[in-house]
Design a protein around this motif. Structure first.
Motif, PDB file in Angstrom:
ATOM      1  N   LEU A 133      -4.566 -52.352 136.199  1.00  0.00           N
ATOM      2  CA  LEU A 133      -3.790 -52.303 137.483  1.00  0.00           C
ATOM      3  C   LEU A 133      -3.152 -51.040 137.351  1.00  0.00           C
ATOM      4  N   ALA A 134      -3.517 -50.018 136.769  1.00  0.00           N
ATOM      5  CA  ALA A 134      -2.990 -48.687 137.045  1.00  0.00           C
ATOM      6  C   ALA A 134      -3.645 -47.890 138.200  1.00  0.00           C
ATOM      7  N   ASP A 135      -2.798 -47.329 139.055  1.00  0.00           N
ATOM      8  CA  ASP A 135      -2.998 -46.683 140.049  1.00  0.00           C
ATOM      9  C   ASP A 135      -3.310 -47.715 141.149  1.00  0.00           C
ATOM     10  N   THR A 136      -2.668 -48.801 141.097  1.00  0.00           N
ATOM     11  CA  THR A 136      -2.679 -49.734 142.225  1.00  0.00           C
ATOM     12  C   THR A 136      -1.086 -50.150 142.554  1.00  0.00           C
ATOM     13  N   LEU A 137      -1.035 -50.754 143.795  1.00  0.00           N
ATOM     14  CA  LEU A 137       0.330 -51.162 144.267  1.00  0.00           C
ATOM     15  C   LEU A 137       0.729 -52.236 143.492  1.00  0.00           C
ATOM     16  N   LEU A 138       0.017 -53.319 143.160  1.00  0.00           N
ATOM     17  CA  LEU A 138       0.165 -54.292 142.331  1.00  0.00           C
ATOM     18  C   LEU A 138       0.822 -53.897 140.974  1.00  0.00           C
ATOM     19  N   GLY A 139       0.137 -52.902 140.453  1.00  0.00           N
ATOM     20  CA  GLY A 139       0.790 -52.474 139.236  1.00  0.00           C
ATOM     21  C   GLY A 139       2.070 -51.820 139.468  1.00  0.00           C
ATOM     22  N   VAL A 140       2.555 -51.324 140.383  1.00  0.00           N
ATOM     23  CA  VAL A 140       3.688 -50.722 140.604  1.00  0.00           C
ATOM     24  C   VAL A 140       4.752 -51.984 140.804  1.00  0.00           C
ATOM     25  N   ALA A 141       4.304 -52.957 141.345  1.00  0.00           N
ATOM     26  CA  ALA A 141       5.368 -54.049 141.916  1.00  0.00           C
ATOM     27  C   ALA A 141       5.404 -54.967 140.645  1.00  0.00           C
ATOM     28  N   LEU A 142       4.399 -55.378 139.657  1.00  0.00           N
ATOM     29  CA  LEU A 142       4.309 -56.229 138.662  1.00  0.00           C
ATOM     30  C   LEU A 142       5.627 -56.282 137.564  1.00  0.00           C
ATOM     31  N   PRO A 143       6.222 -55.122 137.175  1.00  0.00           N
ATOM     32  CA  PRO A 143       7.161 -55.053 136.336  1.00  0.00           C
ATOM     33  C   PRO A 143       8.718 -55.569 136.915  1.00  0.00           C
ATOM     34  N   GLY A 144       8.564 -55.204 138.190  1.00  0.00           N
ATOM     35  CA  GLY A 144       9.946 -55.418 138.907  1.00  0.00           C
ATOM     36  C   GLY A 144       9.891 -56.864 139.574  1.00  0.00           C
ATOM     37  N   ALA A 145       8.731 -57.883 139.195  1.00  0.00           N
ATOM     38  CA  ALA A 145       8.288 -58.855 139.997  1.00  0.00           C
ATOM     39  C   ALA A 145       9.421 -60.136 139.596  1.00  0.00           C
ATOM     40  N   ILE A 146      10.324 -59.803 138.354  1.00  0.00           N
ATOM     41  CA  ILE A 146      11.045 -61.144 138.008  1.00  0.00           C
ATOM     42  C   ILE A 146      12.199 -60.138 137.317  1.00  0.00           C
ATOM     43  N   GLY A 147      13.194 -60.043 137.638  1.00  0.00           N
ATOM     44  CA  GLY A 147      14.462 -59.269 137.177  1.00  0.00           C
ATOM     45  C   GLY A 147      15.223 -60.258 136.343  1.00  0.00           C
ATOM     46  N   MET A 148      15.535 -59.794 135.169  1.00  0.00           N
ATOM     47  CA  MET A 148      16.419 -60.724 134.067  1.00  0.00           C
ATOM     48  C   MET A 148      17.812 -61.032 134.869  1.00  0.00           C
ATOM     49  N   LEU A 149      18.393 -59.877 135.392  1.00  0.00           N
ATOM     50  CA  LEU A 149      19.631 -60.239 136.032  1.00  0.00           C
ATOM     51  C   LEU A 149      19.699 -61.208 137.205  1.00  0.00           C
ATOM     52  N   ASN A 150      18.219 -61.301 137.979  1.00  0.00           N
ATOM     53  CA  ASN A 150      18.500 -62.239 139.119  1.00  0.00           C
ATOM     54  C   ASN A 150      18.291 -63.501 138.242  1.00  0.00           C
ATOM     55  N   VAL A 151      17.334 -63.645 137.159  1.00  0.00           N
ATOM     56  CA  VAL A 151      17.458 -65.062 136.638  1.00  0.00           C
ATOM     57  C   VAL A 151      18.570 -65.526 136.138  1.00  0.00           C
ATOM     58  N   LEU A 152      19.623 -64.532 135.780  1.00  0.00           N
ATOM     59  CA  LEU A 152      21.024 -65.128 135.194  1.00  0.00           C
ATOM     60  C   LEU A 152      21.774 -65.291 136.323  1.00  0.00           C
ATOM     61  N   LEU A 153      21.730 -64.821 137.473  1.00  0.00           N
ATOM     62  CA  LEU A 153      22.536 -64.843 138.641  1.00  0.00           C
ATOM     63  C   LEU A 153      22.214 -66.246 139.391  1.00  0.00           C
ATOM     64  N   MET A 154      20.924 -66.529 139.357  1.00  0.00           N
ATOM     65  CA  MET A 154      20.325 -67.850 139.867  1.00  0.00           C
ATOM     66  C   MET A 154      20.769 -69.050 138.689  1.00  0.00           C
ATOM     67  N   ARG A 155      20.791 -68.879 137.501  1.00  0.00           N
ATOM     68  CA  ARG A 155      21.169 -69.785 136.609  1.00  0.00           C
ATOM     69  C   ARG A 155      22.794 -70.122 136.915  1.00  0.00           C
ATOM     70  N   THR A 156      23.484 -69.127 136.993  1.00  0.00           N
ATOM     71  CA  THR A 156      24.840 -69.125 137.295  1.00  0.00           C
ATOM     72  C   THR A 156      25.066 -70.065 138.477  1.00  0.00           C
ATOM     73  N   ALA A 157      24.098 -69.792 139.808  1.00  0.00           N
ATOM     74  CA  ALA A 157      24.199 -70.435 140.931  1.00  0.00           C
ATOM     75  C   ALA A 157      24.261 -71.959 140.714  1.00  0.00           C
ATOM     76  N   PHE A 158      22.982 -72.408 139.864  1.00  0.00           N
ATOM     77  CA  PHE A 158      22.507 -73.828 139.706  1.00  0.00           C
ATOM     78  C   PHE A 158      23.725 -74.462 138.894  1.00  0.00           C
ATOM     79  N   GLN A 159      24.165 -73.804 138.016  1.00  0.00           N
ATOM     80  CA  GLN A 159      25.184 -74.355 137.132  1.00  0.00           C
ATOM     81  C   GLN A 159      26.422 -74.724 137.780  1.00  0.00           C
ATOM     82  N   ALA A 160      26.755 -74.141 138.942  1.00  0.00           N
ATOM     83  CA  ALA A 160      27.670 -74.708 140.034  1.00  0.00           C
ATOM     84  C   ALA A 160      27.745 -75.635 140.452  1.00  0.00           C
ATOM     85  N   ILE A 161      26.599 -76.304 140.725  1.00  0.00           N
ATOM     86  CA  ILE A 161      26.149 -77.573 141.118  1.00  0.00           C
ATOM     87  C   ILE A 161      26.893 -78.635 140.174  1.00  0.00           C
TER      88      ILE A 161
END
Length: 308
Positions: A168-196
């Motif tokens: 995937l080098a020199d492709t737009l998918l290769g640029v987007a793949l590492p940021g497709a899931i952010g660990m901080l975003n996972v923790l934010l969503m976990r906190t939101a689900f725990q509030a239920i």
């Protein structure tokens, strides 16, 4: 009768005492507990104006420079903040010099992939960590937290080797793949689900709801605010990223906007008007996006109660 008159007359001294509080009571009565003094209020506004000036003035200066005509001296000892001869010619010259709209389209493609990956992946991972019981959940949460300690530059070499190994080098998918899931975003969503409230989740389990049904019918309606927050963060991070696309991309046709604008700095280093115009072309979409979605953003940040 005398006793009744005594009872009727007894609250009056207390009421009079309440109506005539002391010096401190009068001040609290007008402003309430923790009332802000005029001096403190003026200091707060002064600090806010200072932060606003430090944050906004550089962008306003870039906007002013991008609108200045070719005969205005931007290197003067005391340059004017307001353009004397405002023109949009600099923006047209940027579009004629580099394929700015192609670069912008590439940035949009990368941003859409990153936003979609975070919206789906962070939601599923956050729900699993918050609502599903499985072996190793705490260890997995610790691993998620440990990734936030490491700066991105530490893992950038291993990311490039992984992307290149996947072809995937020199492709737009290769640029987007590492940021497709952010660990901080996972923790934010976990906190939101725990509030239920757990009672709602337990009632759904008793009614025979599957994990997918609990996610779609119970979880998602209550975390829409936080979901809008992570999508905005993901879009801004993907749009503004410069280092990772610079490393991955080699073909100029695949350049994102932030990488493609560097040609303005190299070709027209003596003309800051074009550089400022290119900077504003890259910056204005972020402003428009946040201006249109700010109510969802602040609603998600301030969302603390669960409807139901």
């Amino acid at each position: 009768m005398a006793a009744m008159k005594a009872r009727d007359a007894s609250p009056r001294p207390a009421a009079a005492a309440v109506a005539r509080p002391g010096r401190h009571g009068r001040r609290r009565g007008r402003g309430g507990f923790g009332a802000t003094r005029p001096g403190e209020l003026a200091l707060r506004y002064a600090l806010l104006l200072l932060v606003l000036a430090i944050t906004i003035l550089p962008f306003l200066w870039q906007l002013s420079t991008s609108l200045k005509g070719p005969y205005e001296d931007v290197f003067a000892q005391t340059p004017s903040f307001v353009p004397l001869q405002p023109t949009l010619e600099n923006y047209a010259r940027v579009a004629d010099t580099i394929p700015v709209w192609t670069y912008a389209l590439n940035s949009v493609i990368v941003a859409v992939i990153v936003v979609g990956g975070n919206a789906v992946g962070a939601t599923l991972a956050g729900f699993a960590l918050a609502r599903l019981e499985f072996r190793g959940a705490k260890l997995l949460l610790v691993l998620f937290l440990s990734t936030l300690v490491l700066p991105g530059e530490v893992t950038i070499v291993s990311q490039y080797v992984t992307v290149r190994g996947m072809g995937l080098a020199d492709t737009l998918l290769g640029v987007a793949l590492p940021g497709a899931i952010g660990m901080l975003n996972v923790l934010l969503m976990r906190t939101a689900f725990q509030a239920i409230p757990k009672e709602m989740d337990e009632a759904a389990v008793i009614d025979g709801a599957t994990p997918w049904q609990r996610l779609i019918r119970l979880g998602l309606p209550n975390v829409r605010g936080m979901l809008s927050v992570i999508t905005i963060f993901a879009f801004i991070g993907a749009w503004d990223d410069f280092l990772w696309p610079l490393i991955v991309l080699n073909d100029p046709k695949n350049f994102t906007l932030t990488v493609g604008l560097q040609y303005l700095n190299g070709t027209f280093s003596a003309n800051p008007r074009l550089i400022a115009a290119g900077t504003m072309i890259s910056f204005l979409p972020i402003v428009l996006l946040f201006a249109s979605l700010q109510r969802f953003f602040f609603r998600g940040v301030a969302e603390g109660a669960i409807k139901g």
